[in-house]
Scaffold this motif. Structure first.
Motif, PDB file in Angstrom:
ATOM      1  N   LYS A  50       0.822  -1.215   0.000  1.00 20.04           N
ATOM      2  CA  LYS A  50       0.000   0.000   0.000  1.00 20.04           C
ATOM      3  C   LYS A  50       0.854   1.262   0.000  1.00 20.04           C
ATOM      4  O   LYS A  50       0.404   2.306  -0.452  1.00 20.04           O
ATOM      5  N   LEU A  51       2.041   1.184   0.564  1.00 24.28           N
ATOM      6  CA  LEU A  51       2.966   2.315   0.624  1.00 24.28           C
ATOM      7  C   LEU A  51       4.248   1.984  -0.102  1.00 24.28           C
ATOM      8  O   LEU A  51       4.683   0.832  -0.101  1.00 24.28           O
ATOM      9  N   SER A  52       4.874   2.995  -0.660  1.00 25.57           N
ATOM     10  CA  SER A  52       6.215   2.823  -1.214  1.00 25.57           C
ATOM     11  C   SER A  52       7.223   2.982  -0.075  1.00 25.57           C
ATOM     12  O   SER A  52       6.879   3.457   1.017  1.00 25.57           O
ATOM     13  N   LYS A  53       8.455   2.612  -0.337  1.00 25.58           N
ATOM     14  CA  LYS A  53       9.507   2.763   0.662  1.00 25.58           C
ATOM     15  C   LYS A  53       9.658   4.233   1.051  1.00 25.58           C
ATOM     16  O   LYS A  53       9.798   4.567   2.222  1.00 25.58           O
ATOM     17  N   ARG A  54       9.602   5.128   0.079  1.00 26.49           N
ATOM     18  CA  ARG A  54       9.744   6.562   0.376  1.00 26.49           C
ATOM     19  C   ARG A  54       8.601   7.059   1.257  1.00 26.49           C
ATOM     20  O   ARG A  54       8.815   7.837   2.183  1.00 26.49           O
ATOM     21  N   HIS A  55       7.373   6.621   0.944  1.00 36.53           N
ATOM     22  CA  HIS A  55       6.242   7.012   1.781  1.00 36.53           C
ATOM     23  C   HIS A  55       6.415   6.468   3.199  1.00 36.53           C
ATOM     24  O   HIS A  55       6.159   7.163   4.184  1.00 36.53           O
ATOM     25  N   ALA A  56       6.819   5.203   3.299  1.00 37.40           N
ATOM     26  CA  ALA A  56       6.990   4.581   4.617  1.00 37.40           C
ATOM     27  C   ALA A  56       8.047   5.325   5.429  1.00 37.40           C
ATOM     28  O   ALA A  56       7.850   5.592   6.618  1.00 37.40           O
ATOM     29  N   TRP A  57       9.152   5.674   4.796  1.00 36.28           N
ATOM     30  CA  TRP A  57      10.204   6.374   5.516  1.00 36.28           C
ATOM     31  C   TRP A  57       9.755   7.763   5.934  1.00 36.28           C
ATOM     32  O   TRP A  57      10.107   8.237   7.010  1.00 36.28           O
ATOM     33  N   ALA A  58       8.959   8.438   5.100  1.00 38.06           N
ATOM     34  CA  ALA A  58       8.431   9.752   5.471  1.00 38.06           C
ATOM     35  C   ALA A  58       7.513   9.624   6.687  1.00 38.06           C
ATOM     36  O   ALA A  58       7.581  10.450   7.617  1.00 38.06           O
ATOM     37  N   VAL A  59       6.665   8.598   6.696  1.00 34.15           N
ATOM     38  CA  VAL A  59       5.779   8.374   7.845  1.00 34.15           C
ATOM     39  C   VAL A  59       6.611   8.099   9.096  1.00 34.15           C
ATOM     40  O   VAL A  59       6.344   8.664  10.164  1.00 34.15           O
ATOM     41  N   VAL A  60       7.621   7.273   8.973  1.00 27.48           N
ATOM     42  CA  VAL A  60       8.476   6.943  10.120  1.00 27.48           C
ATOM     43  C   VAL A  60       9.145   8.206  10.672  1.00 27.48           C
ATOM     44  O   VAL A  60       9.160   8.432  11.892  1.00 27.48           O
ATOM     45  N   GLU A  61       9.690   9.030   9.785  1.00 26.15           N
ATOM     46  CA  GLU A  61      10.373  10.243  10.245  1.00 26.15           C
ATOM     47  C   GLU A  61       9.423  11.163  10.995  1.00 26.15           C
ATOM     48  O   GLU A  61       9.774  11.738  12.024  1.00 26.15           O
ATOM     49  N   GLU A  62       8.209  11.312  10.470  1.00 28.04           N
ATOM     50  CA  GLU A  62       7.234  12.178  11.132  1.00 28.04           C
ATOM     51  C   GLU A  62       6.713  11.541  12.425  1.00 28.04           C
ATOM     52  O   GLU A  62       6.602  12.216  13.447  1.00 28.04           O
ATOM     53  N   ALA A  63       6.391  10.267  12.375  1.00 29.21           N
ATOM     54  CA  ALA A  63       5.804   9.594  13.544  1.00 29.21           C
ATOM     55  C   ALA A  63       6.782   9.528  14.708  1.00 29.21           C
ATOM     56  O   ALA A  63       6.365   9.597  15.865  1.00 29.21           O
ATOM     57  N   THR A  64       8.055   9.395  14.419  1.00 30.62           N
ATOM     58  CA  THR A  64       9.039   9.294  15.497  1.00 30.62           C
ATOM     59  C   THR A  64       9.548  10.660  15.949  1.00 30.62           C
ATOM     60  O   THR A  64      10.350  10.736  16.868  1.00 30.62           O
ATOM     61  N   SER A  65       9.069  11.726  15.315  1.00 29.99           N
ATOM     62  CA  SER A  65       9.534  13.063  15.682  1.00 29.99           C
ATOM     63  C   SER A  65       8.665  13.731  16.743  1.00 29.99           C
ATOM     64  O   SER A  65       9.045  14.766  17.290  1.00 29.99           O
ATOM     65  N   ILE A  66       7.512  13.151  17.053  1.00 33.96           N
ATOM     66  CA  ILE A  66       6.631  13.799  18.031  1.00 33.96           C
ATOM     67  C   ILE A  66       7.160  13.569  19.438  1.00 33.96           C
ATOM     68  O   ILE A  66       7.696  12.502  19.743  1.00 33.96           O
ATOM     69  N   PRO A  67       7.029  14.563  20.292  1.00 30.82           N
ATOM     70  CA  PRO A  67       7.573  14.427  21.650  1.00 30.82           C
ATOM     71  C   PRO A  67       6.764  13.503  22.551  1.00 30.82           C
ATOM     72  O   PRO A  67       7.288  12.980  23.512  1.00 30.82           O
ATOM     73  N   ASP A  68       5.493  13.277  22.245  1.00 26.91           N
ATOM     74  CA  ASP A  68       4.653  12.440  23.101  1.00 26.91           C
ATOM     75  C   ASP A  68       5.011  10.974  22.886  1.00 26.91           C
ATOM     76  O   ASP A  68       4.975  10.473  21.773  1.00 26.91           O
ATOM     77  N   THR A  69       5.351  10.288  23.935  1.00 26.74           N
ATOM     78  CA  THR A  69       5.729   8.883  23.807  1.00 26.74           C
ATOM     79  C   THR A  69       4.623   7.934  24.233  1.00 26.74           C
ATOM     80  O   THR A  69       4.858   6.730  24.339  1.00 26.74           O
ATOM     81  N   ASP A  70       3.430   8.457  24.484  1.00 27.21           N
ATOM     82  CA  ASP A  70       2.287   7.604  24.805  1.00 27.21           C
ATOM     83  C   ASP A  70       1.996   6.746  23.573  1.00 27.21           C
ATOM     84  O   ASP A  70       1.729   7.281  22.497  1.00 27.21           O
ATOM     85  N   PRO A  71       2.044   5.423  23.696  1.00 29.93           N
ATOM     86  CA  PRO A  71       1.843   4.554  22.529  1.00 29.93           C
ATOM     87  C   PRO A  71       0.533   4.803  21.791  1.00 29.93           C
ATOM     88  O   PRO A  71       0.485   4.731  20.569  1.00 29.93           O
ATOM     89  N   ALA A  72      -0.529   5.124  22.504  1.00 33.91           N
ATOM     90  CA  ALA A  72      -1.819   5.373  21.849  1.00 33.91           C
ATOM     91  C   ALA A  72      -1.765   6.638  20.994  1.00 33.91           C
ATOM     92  O   ALA A  72      -2.288   6.664  19.875  1.00 33.91           O
ATOM     93  N   VAL A  73      -1.129   7.674  21.499  1.00 32.82           N
ATOM     94  CA  VAL A  73      -1.001   8.923  20.746  1.00 32.82           C
ATOM     95  C   VAL A  73      -0.129   8.702  19.522  1.00 32.82           C
ATOM     96  O   VAL A  73      -0.462   9.136  18.415  1.00 32.82           O
ATOM     97  N   THR A  74       0.982   8.004  19.709  1.00 29.47           N
ATOM     98  CA  THR A  74       1.880   7.724  18.593  1.00 29.47           C
ATOM     99  C   THR A  74       1.191   6.877  17.534  1.00 29.47           C
ATOM    100  O   THR A  74       1.309   7.152  16.337  1.00 29.47           O
ATOM    101  N   ALA A  75       0.449   5.864  17.945  1.00 29.45           N
ATOM    102  CA  ALA A  75      -0.251   4.997  16.993  1.00 29.45           C
ATOM    103  C   ALA A  75      -1.315   5.777  16.220  1.00 29.45           C
ATOM    104  O   ALA A  75      -1.475   5.581  15.006  1.00 29.45           O
TER     105      ALA A  75
END
Length: 157
Positions: free
Chosen positions: A114-139
């Motif tokens: 469903k995603l390309s590697k570039r899309h997946a990496w963009a999602v990863v970079e954004e998702a891991t950049s948020i300061p909130d580490t609550d798993p529910a918020v991150t998910a």
């Protein structure tokens, strides 16, 4: 439904008709199948690269949270195995590890084609950049990013 260990659409079809014999619809279908297979392979690569880092960590320190020496050695080994520059391999190790450890929905979407590697990496970079580490918020944030990546491109005419 196929398991994650099975490649997508091209399973059983690895011997496709000669390209010169494909009609327009078959060409587009084949391109879609190739793209889905490429995404599946990228997901498998991420898993294997992360496993290489885990093995190196077990061998040297027994602390998977320490990304120092182990990451550098793993990047060197990946670089040699894939014939890519060490810096590129370092990015691959970092992205693969973040994808497989912290973004399971993104990994699943990549694996499903469903995603390309570039899309997946963009999602990863954004998702891991948020300061909130609550798993529910991150998910939740990861899910919204995946939805955005899956939106069709809108062309303005």
């Amino acid at each position: 439904m196929r398991s994650s260990s099975e490649p997508p659409a091209l399973t059983g079809q690895l011997q496709m008709a000669p390209v010169g014999g494909l009609d327009a619809a078959q060409v587009l279908d084949t391109l879609k199948d190739i793209d889905e297979a490429r995404s599946w392979l990228d997901a498998q690569e991420a898993k294997v690269v992360t496993r290489a880092l885990d093995l190196q960590t077990e061998h040297t320190r027994h602390d998977p949270r320490d990304w120092g020496y182990e990451k550098t050695v793993t990047a060197s080994e990946v670089s040699a195995a894939l014939h890519i520059p060490e810096r590129t391999a370092g990015f691959l190790v970092e992205h693969s590890t973040l994808l497989t450890r912290y973004c399971p929905a993104t990994l699943e979407a990549l694996e499903a084609g469903k995603l390309s590697k570039r899309h997946a990496w963009a999602v990863v970079e954004e998702a891991t950049s948020i300061p909130d580490t609550d798993p529910a918020v991150t998910a939740d944030f990861e899910a919204r990013l995946i939805d955005m990546a899956l939106e069709p491109v809108k062309l303005f005419v």
